[in-house]
Design a protein around this motif. Structure first.
Motif, mmCIF file in Angstrom:
data_model
loop_
_atom_site.group_PDB
_atom_site.id
_atom_site.type_symbol
_atom_site.label_atom_id
_atom_site.label_comp_id
_atom_site.label_asym_id
_atom_site.label_seq_id
_atom_site.Cartn_x
_atom_site.Cartn_y
_atom_site.Cartn_z
ATOM 1 N N VAL A 141 0.846 -1.188 0.000
ATOM 2 C CA VAL A 141 0.000 0.000 0.000
ATOM 3 C C VAL A 141 0.886 1.244 0.000
ATOM 4 O O VAL A 141 0.640 2.206 -0.722
ATOM 5 N N ASP A 142 1.936 1.200 0.812
ATOM 6 C CA ASP A 142 2.844 2.330 0.914
ATOM 7 C C ASP A 142 4.247 1.812 1.227
ATOM 8 O O ASP A 142 4.409 0.985 2.124
ATOM 9 N N GLY A 143 5.237 2.275 0.474
ATOM 10 C CA GLY A 143 6.616 1.887 0.746
ATOM 11 C C GLY A 143 7.263 1.155 -0.416
ATOM 12 O O GLY A 143 6.643 0.945 -1.458
ATOM 13 N N ILE A 144 8.518 0.778 -0.203
ATOM 14 C CA ILE A 144 9.308 0.102 -1.234
ATOM 15 C C ILE A 144 10.024 -1.086 -0.598
ATOM 16 O O ILE A 144 10.612 -0.967 0.474
ATOM 17 N N LEU A 145 9.979 -2.218 -1.286
ATOM 18 C CA LEU A 145 10.721 -3.408 -0.888
ATOM 19 C C LEU A 145 11.782 -3.668 -1.936
ATOM 20 O O LEU A 145 11.678 -3.211 -3.075
ATOM 21 N N ARG A 146 12.794 -4.408 -1.547
ATOM 22 C CA ARG A 146 13.781 -4.851 -2.527
ATOM 23 C C ARG A 146 13.985 -6.346 -2.357
ATOM 24 O O ARG A 146 13.846 -6.898 -1.260
ATOM 25 N N VAL A 147 14.319 -6.995 -3.460
ATOM 26 C CA VAL A 147 14.655 -8.414 -3.450
ATOM 27 C C VAL A 147 16.166 -8.480 -3.616
ATOM 28 O O VAL A 147 16.728 -7.876 -4.532
ATOM 29 N N CYS A 148 16.829 -9.178 -2.680
ATOM 30 C CA CYS A 148 18.288 -9.236 -2.720
ATOM 31 C C CYS A 148 18.781 -10.614 -2.295
ATOM 32 O O CYS A 148 18.019 -11.424 -1.771
ATOM 33 N N GLY A 204 29.953 -13.285 -0.696
ATOM 34 C CA GLY A 204 29.314 -12.680 0.464
ATOM 35 C C GLY A 204 28.856 -11.253 0.241
ATOM 36 O O GLY A 204 28.465 -10.557 1.173
ATOM 37 N N GLU A 205 28.888 -10.811 -1.025
ATOM 38 C CA GLU A 205 28.442 -9.457 -1.330
ATOM 39 C C GLU A 205 26.941 -9.450 -1.565
ATOM 40 O O GLU A 205 26.396 -10.335 -2.212
ATOM 41 N N GLU A 206 26.286 -8.412 -1.044
ATOM 42 C CA GLU A 206 24.850 -8.273 -1.183
ATOM 43 C C GLU A 206 24.517 -7.721 -2.569
ATOM 44 O O GLU A 206 25.089 -6.716 -2.985
ATOM 45 N N ILE A 207 23.613 -8.383 -3.271
ATOM 46 C CA ILE A 207 23.212 -7.976 -4.615
ATOM 47 C C ILE A 207 21.715 -7.693 -4.618
ATOM 48 O O ILE A 207 20.911 -8.537 -4.220
ATOM 49 N N THR A 208 21.339 -6.499 -5.073
ATOM 50 C CA THR A 208 19.925 -6.151 -5.195
ATOM 51 C C THR A 208 19.447 -6.575 -6.580
ATOM 52 O O THR A 208 19.994 -6.140 -7.591
ATOM 53 N N ARG A 253 14.063 7.901 -2.638
ATOM 54 C CA ARG A 253 13.508 7.315 -1.423
ATOM 55 C C ARG A 253 14.333 6.144 -0.891
ATOM 56 O O ARG A 253 14.009 5.600 0.156
ATOM 57 N N ILE A 254 15.371 5.769 -1.616
ATOM 58 C CA ILE A 254 16.147 4.596 -1.206
ATOM 59 C C ILE A 254 17.640 4.925 -1.154
ATOM 60 O O ILE A 254 18.101 5.830 -1.845
ATOM 61 N N PRO A 255 18.394 4.191 -0.347
ATOM 62 C CA PRO A 255 19.840 4.446 -0.244
ATOM 63 C C PRO A 255 20.564 4.216 -1.573
ATOM 64 O O PRO A 255 20.236 3.300 -2.329
ATOM 65 N N LEU A 256 21.546 5.059 -1.827
ATOM 66 C CA LEU A 256 22.349 4.935 -3.056
ATOM 67 C C LEU A 256 23.055 3.580 -3.134
ATOM 68 O O LEU A 256 23.273 3.062 -4.222
ATOM 69 N N SER A 257 23.404 3.021 -1.988
ATOM 70 C CA SER A 257 24.102 1.731 -2.006
ATOM 71 C C SER A 257 23.237 0.646 -2.656
ATOM 72 O O SER A 257 23.750 -0.231 -3.353
ATOM 73 N N TYR A 258 21.907 0.701 -2.456
ATOM 74 C CA TYR A 258 21.008 -0.285 -3.067
ATOM 75 C C TYR A 258 20.911 -0.068 -4.577
ATOM 76 O O TYR A 258 20.865 -1.019 -5.351
ATOM 77 N N ILE A 259 20.881 1.198 -4.986
ATOM 78 C CA ILE A 259 20.824 1.498 -6.424
ATOM 79 C C ILE A 259 22.111 1.033 -7.088
ATOM 80 O O ILE A 259 22.080 0.395 -8.146
ATOM 81 N N ALA A 260 23.248 1.313 -6.468
ATOM 82 C CA ALA A 260 24.538 0.883 -7.020
ATOM 83 C C ALA A 260 24.584 -0.637 -7.141
ATOM 84 O O ALA A 260 25.015 -1.172 -8.168
ATOM 85 N N SER A 261 24.124 -1.333 -6.125
ATOM 86 C CA SER A 261 24.096 -2.796 -6.151
ATOM 87 C C SER A 261 23.212 -3.298 -7.290
ATOM 88 O O SER A 261 23.572 -4.212 -8.023
ATOM 89 N N TYR A 262 22.055 -2.689 -7.457
ATOM 90 C CA TYR A 262 21.134 -3.065 -8.528
ATOM 91 C C TYR A 262 21.781 -2.853 -9.900
ATOM 92 O O TYR A 262 21.634 -3.674 -10.799
ATOM 93 N N LEU A 263 22.521 -1.754 -10.032
ATOM 94 C CA LEU A 263 23.151 -1.427 -11.318
ATOM 95 C C LEU A 263 24.461 -2.175 -11.548
ATOM 96 O O LEU A 263 25.015 -2.137 -12.637
ATOM 97 N N GLY A 264 24.968 -2.824 -10.506
ATOM 98 C CA GLY A 264 26.217 -3.574 -10.634
ATOM 99 C C GLY A 264 27.442 -2.691 -10.670
ATOM 100 O O GLY A 264 28.433 -3.001 -11.344
ATOM 101 N N ILE A 265 27.379 -1.567 -9.958
ATOM 102 C CA ILE A 265 28.514 -0.641 -9.899
ATOM 103 C C ILE A 265 28.788 -0.280 -8.442
ATOM 104 O O ILE A 265 27.985 -0.561 -7.564
ATOM 105 N N THR A 266 29.929 0.380 -8.195
ATOM 106 C CA THR A 266 30.243 0.803 -6.829
ATOM 107 C C THR A 266 29.470 2.073 -6.512
ATOM 108 O O THR A 266 29.041 2.808 -7.419
#
Length: 189
Positions: free
Chosen positions: A51-58, A64-68, A164-177
């Motif tokens: 209804v409200d908010g954002i989830l991510r699948v990772c 051992g690196e987290e990938i979004t 609305r989301i941390p840059l670290s999650y966007i970077a992980s999603y894009l496959g960049i630092t």
């Protein structure tokens, strides 16, 4: 609740009695930022509607690196389908990126909806098909592009998510630092 039915009724018809039955099987869930909706190593036991908010699948890769893998925003269903349907342990986490309000159905109640409401299975099938197509459309352009183009595509795909989301999650999603993402963002402005 209105948001759920506005969404569902785009994929099929329900009468008032069916809508009331669905309402009776649902509960509201609030997830705080960073809380998990479902976790790797566990069996997914619920279907949710955001209804409200954002989830991510990772997930975590073999280093051992987290990938979004992707983000799920408002007005979408969320479920680890393979784990939920087959009652097997999940390989991914579904985590709240922001505080979230969701309407959820337990596995037992979801199966009861499928068995009781004529046409519910067809509606669910259309929703799942749309989600799979959307997932492929969102990932495909990102595979062969350079980092700047991937980021610009991300902005097109998720226009309401980026601030609305941390840059670290966007970077992980894009496959960049994260530092590469910061440079790209600075150069685009």
């Amino acid at each position: 609740m209105k948001e759920l039915f506005n969404f569902v009724l785009r994929f099929g018809n329900l009468n008032e009695q069916q809508i009331e039955f669905i309402k009776g099987k649902s509960t509201e869930l609030h997830l705080s930022r960073d809380e998990y909706f479902s976790e790797a190593g566990k069996i997914a036991r619920q279907v949710g509607f955001i209804v409200d908010g954002i989830l991510r699948v990772c997930y975590y890769d073999n280093k051992g690196e987290e990938i979004t893998k992707y983000f799920i925003e408002e007005n979408n269903l969320v479920v680890d389908l393979e784990s939920f349907d087959n009652e097997i342990h999940s390989s991914t986490y579904v985590q709240a990126v922001t505080d979230c309000t969701m309407i959820v159905f337990s596995r037992k109640d979801w199966l009861e909806l499928l068995q009781t409401i004529v046409g519910w299975e067809a509606i669910v099938h259309k929703i799942i098909s749309r989600a799979l197509i959307q997932k492929v459309e969102r990932r495909s352009p990102l595979v062969s592009e350079d980092a700047t183009t991937r980021y610009l595509k991300f902005l097109e795909i998720y226009p309401t998510v980026v601030n609305r989301i941390p840059l670290s999650y966007i970077a992980s999603y894009l496959g960049i630092t994260q530092s590469s993402l910061s440079r790209i963002r600075k150069n685009i402005r």
